[in-house]
Design an enzyme around this catalytic site. Sequence first.
Site, PDB file in Angstrom:
ATOM      1  N   ARG A 183       0.833  -1.209   0.000  1.00  0.00           N
ATOM      2  CA  ARG A 183       0.000   0.000   0.000  1.00  0.00           C
ATOM      3  C   ARG A 183       0.864   1.254   0.000  1.00  0.00           C
ATOM      4  O   ARG A 183       2.065   1.198   0.280  1.00  0.00           O
ATOM      5  CB  ARG A 183      -0.949   0.017   1.205  1.00  0.00           C
ATOM      6  CG  ARG A 183      -0.246  -0.044   2.554  1.00  0.00           C
ATOM      7  CD  ARG A 183      -1.278  -0.075   3.690  1.00  0.00           C
ATOM      8  NE  ARG A 183      -0.614  -0.137   4.986  1.00  0.00           N
ATOM      9  CZ  ARG A 183      -1.261  -0.110   6.156  1.00  0.00           C
ATOM     10  NH1 ARG A 183      -2.572  -0.021   6.203  1.00  0.00           N
ATOM     11  NH2 ARG A 183      -0.577  -0.166   7.295  1.00  0.00           N
ATOM     12  N   ASP A 201      -4.460  -4.080  18.871  1.00  0.00           N
ATOM     13  CA  ASP A 201      -4.780  -2.701  18.519  1.00  0.00           C
ATOM     14  C   ASP A 201      -4.502  -1.810  19.733  1.00  0.00           C
ATOM     15  O   ASP A 201      -4.403  -2.292  20.872  1.00  0.00           O
ATOM     16  CB  ASP A 201      -6.249  -2.592  18.085  1.00  0.00           C
ATOM     17  CG  ASP A 201      -6.417  -2.882  16.604  1.00  0.00           C
ATOM     18  OD1 ASP A 201      -5.499  -2.539  15.831  1.00  0.00           O
ATOM     19  OD2 ASP A 201      -7.454  -3.439  16.220  1.00  0.00           O
TER      20      ASP A 201
END
Length: 385
Positions: A281, A352
């Site tokens: 990406r 996370d």
Amino acid sequence: MSTRHFLMVGAGLSGAVIGRSLAERGHKITIVDSRDHIGGNCHTHRDAETGVLVHVYGPHIFHTDDEEVWNYVNRFATFRPYKNRVKTTSQGRVFSLPVNLHTINQYFGTTLRPDEARAFITQEQADTSITDPKSFEEQALRYVGRDLYVAFFRGYTIKQWGCHPSELPASILKRLPVRFNYDDNYFFHRFQGMPEEGYSDMIAGILDHPAITVQLETTFNREMGAAFDHVFYSGPLDGYFDYELGRLGYRTLDFERFTYEGDYQGCAVMNYGDEDVPFTRITEHKHFAPWEDHQGSVCYREYSRAAGPDDIPYYPIRQVKEKALLKDYADLAEAAQNVTFVGRLGTYRYLDMDVTIREALDTANAAQAAVSNGETLKPFFVSVL
Ligand code: FAD
Ligand code: UDP
């Protein structure tokens, strides 16, 4: 009250939050980090040339359903609303992610409504002969079918994980929703946002307490621990034991930084689904702070590969082989004295930020309870296997 002197190894979210919690209960805290900055992998810094706030170790978007954690981070930073809207380039075209009604209509050149799209995917695309998907590939074939799997998931995943999706667990893909409406928000959590001045600024606020001392460019070794009542260690679990049983496998990332005058790609995250494009990406960092205005732009091309001994460990691999080794290290940890293993490296799990903070708050509470009861602190306050 019994006051202790605790050492936190790591000035990332784990070390900072546990340290702050215990400092607020009257304990003395020293934090060391081998890097020359606080913030761990959430570190942000303002690029001198462009003024853009750069997410140095890759983009970080805060999202959670945990209201206590949301209130906690809002104590230390002003959060701006931010929705993660990702695009992907595949087979020469740009599509919306995660797979939603727009993606389906774009890909198949249709104008389906939600019910029609659901019927089309489930009846004409999905492989319903797969009843209990075990691998990433089976999960994709079962729920979106081969066309979308090949366009968006197969190549990207081979690049990201260095192996075929048939060798990866279905759980990795389950992180991504498939939607039959035009909602293109990557996450579905109640609270989502970005700290206005970046994560390092927020973590500096967490560390700003008179009982906390931070020593940067200081690498922990086990002898150092002897000067403290207890160590909370957020470095790599295998590193604590000098890798004596071998190395736990990680994927690392290489970021190829480039600048651009103006707007390079028009969005924060552009994924590349084709296997023959070597990067996964491109992230354009000024779009992570849409309330700011910068002419110049800083972008990262992101490449994934197996981590060598000198690379930064990013994603724990946690396949069968690694889990067996993890079990052996967990046994060593259980026998170690005066140390608790915390955070994403200390417990060898992908966490996370909100989960990291939740666990750090819980760890500090449990540690305080143990201190109050005169008990020994445990090596793990969470299950790592
Ligand atoms: P770290 O941040 O890794 O901190 C550990 C610290 O310990 C480091 O600073 C290191 O230098 C230090 N250290 C290690 N060993 C030693 C030693 N021997 N001596 C001294 N210091 C040492 N989460 C989200 O919620 N949203 C996102 O969008 C998101 N994006 C991510 C993107 C990527 C590419 C990655 C890899 C993670 C992402 N995360 C995201 C997860 C987030 O990065 C983690 O939740 C968080 O960094 C965990 O904090 P930590 O303190 O446990 O570990
Ligand atoms: N994934 C993919 N194509 C994409 C985005 C994600 O195949 O465009 C896969 C990839 O294997 C990734 C997983 O879905 O590891 C989970 O996606 P997420 O965005 O959570 O990725 P991560 O946080 O692992 O980078």
